[in-house]
Design a protein around this motif. Structure first.
Motif, PDB file in Angstrom:
ATOM      1  N   THR A 130      33.917  48.245  39.448  1.00 15.45           N
ATOM      2  CA  THR A 130      34.277  47.976  40.849  1.00 15.45           C
ATOM      3  C   THR A 130      34.591  46.501  41.107  1.00 15.45           C
ATOM      4  OG1 THR A 130      33.040  49.897  41.594  1.00 15.45           O
ATOM      5  CG2 THR A 130      33.488  48.188  43.234  1.00 15.45           C
ATOM      6  N   PRO A 131      33.800  45.531  40.622  1.00 15.23           N
ATOM      7  CA  PRO A 131      34.178  44.125  40.894  1.00 15.23           C
ATOM      8  C   PRO A 131      35.552  43.760  40.330  1.00 15.23           C
ATOM      9  CG  PRO A 131      31.914  44.253  40.129  1.00 15.23           C
ATOM     10  CD  PRO A 131      32.510  45.621  39.941  1.00 15.23           C
ATOM     11  N   ALA A 132      35.884  44.251  39.147  1.00 13.93           N
ATOM     12  CA  ALA A 132      37.193  43.956  38.565  1.00 13.93           C
ATOM     13  C   ALA A 132      38.306  44.548  39.419  1.00 13.93           C
ATOM     14  CB  ALA A 132      37.276  44.499  37.135  1.00 13.93           C
ATOM     15  N   ARG A 133      38.094  45.758  39.914  1.00 13.50           N
ATOM     16  CA  ARG A 133      39.097  46.390  40.782  1.00 13.50           C
ATOM     17  C   ARG A 133      39.245  45.608  42.086  1.00 13.50           C
ATOM     18  NH1 ARG A 133      39.121  52.699  39.588  1.00 13.50           N
ATOM     19  NH2 ARG A 133      38.094  52.683  37.566  1.00 13.50           N
ATOM     20  N   MET A 134      38.132  45.160  42.650  1.00 14.56           N
ATOM     21  CA  MET A 134      38.195  44.392  43.893  1.00 14.56           C
ATOM     22  C   MET A 134      38.906  43.064  43.676  1.00 14.56           C
ATOM     23  SD  MET A 134      34.435  45.289  45.435  1.00 14.56           S
ATOM     24  CE  MET A 134      34.537  44.067  46.717  1.00 14.56           C
ATOM     25  N   PHE A 135      38.602  42.375  42.577  1.00 15.53           N
ATOM     26  CA  PHE A 135      39.306  41.127  42.267  1.00 15.53           C
ATOM     27  C   PHE A 135      40.805  41.398  42.118  1.00 15.53           C
ATOM     28  CE2 PHE A 135      35.291  39.154  40.364  1.00 15.53           C
ATOM     29  CZ  PHE A 135      35.176  38.202  41.358  1.00 15.53           C
ATOM     30  N   HIS A 136      41.152  42.432  41.358  1.00 11.79           N
ATOM     31  CA  HIS A 136      42.557  42.746  41.101  1.00 11.79           C
ATOM     32  C   HIS A 136      43.322  42.968  42.397  1.00 11.79           C
ATOM     33  CE1 HIS A 136      45.991  45.440  40.308  1.00 11.79           C
ATOM     34  NE2 HIS A 136      46.113  44.754  39.180  1.00 11.79           N
ATOM     35  N   TRP A 137      42.834  43.880  43.233  1.00 14.68           N
ATOM     36  CA  TRP A 137      43.574  44.246  44.436  1.00 14.68           C
ATOM     37  C   TRP A 137      43.495  43.167  45.511  1.00 14.68           C
ATOM     38  CZ3 TRP A 137      47.263  47.392  43.721  1.00 14.68           C
ATOM     39  CH2 TRP A 137      47.177  48.355  42.718  1.00 14.68           C
ATOM     40  N   GLY A 138      42.393  42.442  45.584  1.00 16.62           N
ATOM     41  CA  GLY A 138      42.303  41.342  46.545  1.00 16.62           C
ATOM     42  C   GLY A 138      43.282  40.223  46.222  1.00 16.62           C
ATOM     43  N   VAL A 139      43.306  39.807  44.957  1.00 11.38           N
ATOM     44  CA  VAL A 139      44.243  38.757  44.540  1.00 11.38           C
ATOM     45  C   VAL A 139      45.672  39.264  44.653  1.00 11.38           C
ATOM     46  CG1 VAL A 139      45.018  37.364  42.577  1.00 11.38           C
ATOM     47  CG2 VAL A 139      42.582  37.540  43.091  1.00 11.38           C
ATOM     48  N   ALA A 140      45.910  40.517  44.268  1.00  9.05           N
ATOM     49  CA  ALA A 140      47.263  41.080  44.365  1.00  9.05           C
ATOM     50  C   ALA A 140      47.759  41.047  45.808  1.00  9.05           C
ATOM     51  CB  ALA A 140      47.280  42.515  43.823  1.00  9.05           C
ATOM     52  N   ALA A 141      46.924  41.466  46.753  1.00 12.24           N
ATOM     53  CA  ALA A 141      47.331  41.468  48.159  1.00 12.24           C
ATOM     54  C   ALA A 141      47.646  40.058  48.631  1.00 12.24           C
ATOM     55  CB  ALA A 141      46.231  42.093  49.023  1.00 12.24           C
ATOM     56  N   ALA A 142      46.796  39.101  48.277  1.00 15.77           N
ATOM     57  CA  ALA A 142      47.018  37.719  48.703  1.00 15.77           C
ATOM     58  C   ALA A 142      48.304  37.154  48.106  1.00 15.77           C
ATOM     59  CB  ALA A 142      45.818  36.848  48.333  1.00 15.77           C
ATOM     60  N   VAL A 143      48.508  37.388  46.814  1.00 19.69           N
ATOM     61  CA  VAL A 143      49.711  36.875  46.151  1.00 19.69           C
ATOM     62  C   VAL A 143      50.960  37.524  46.738  1.00 19.69           C
ATOM     63  CG1 VAL A 143      50.964  36.826  43.946  1.00 19.69           C
ATOM     64  CG2 VAL A 143      48.551  36.160  44.030  1.00 19.69           C
TER      65      VAL A 143
END
Length: 182
Positions: free
Chosen positions: A10-23
């Motif tokens: 879950t933390p890896a998924r949250m990092f992935h999608w959070g950074v993806a949305a911001a970028v």
């Protein structure tokens, strides 16, 4: 994806999608804010948004890198060809590198150019760099080249993800997509 094939935690998924949305918010803002013909208020708003979201992303990107270095990703399926494994590994390393180069070069460009970064200024961080037009120009070039490479690599990354989910249907997408509730 079969039930025994592991996905990211879950933390890896949250990092992935959070950074993806911001970028994915920062890219159009960055492309539009530098265009001629915009009203000054729109341009200023986009610059402030872009700079400050980049500032907020730095600790998230660093935390993501630390997490990635301390938590092994799930193995790729045995059915994935070796050349795809190598390209996936290289593209991920390059994405992480670009995620570091972008805010660093942006910071140098802005501060060496004598401009504010409102969030850092509010926190009393100080400029950290003396004004230097040659340094600002060099950082701007690095930022522009890195942005081009990031956009290109993200297009390939998204294209590969869509290929895996829509055509191959091999479970690669399910590894990073938020898990479904059963």
């Amino acid at each position: 994806m079969t039930d025994h094939q592991p996905g990211y935690r879950t933390p890896a998924r949250m990092f992935h999608w959070g950074v993806a949305a911001a970028v994915l918010l920062m890219i159009p803002a960055g492309l539009v804010m530098t265009q001629d013909g915009l009203s000054r208020s729109v341009q200023d708003t986009l610059f402030v948004f872009h700079k400050n979201l980049g500032t907020l992303l730095v600790p998230v990107i660093l935390a993501r890198l630390i997490y990635r270095l301390t938590h092994k990703p799930p193995p790729l399926p045995d059915t994935m060809p070796g050349w795809q494994r190598r390209i996936a590994g290289l593209s991920h390393v390059t994405l992480y590198g670009l995620l570091l180069v972008m805010p660093l070069s942006g910071f140098i460009r802005v501060r060496a150019g004598g401009f504010p970064i409102e969030l850092l200024d509010l926190l009393g961080a100080g400029p950290w760099l003396a004004k230097s037009d040659p340094l600002a120009d060099s950082a701007q070039l690095v930022h522009a080249v890195a942005a081009f490479l990031l956009i290109l690599l993200l297009a390939l990354h998204i294209g590969a993800a869509l290929h895996h989910v829509l055509i191959r249907r091999d479970g690669i997408w399910s590894r990073i997509w938020p898990p479904r509730r059963r």
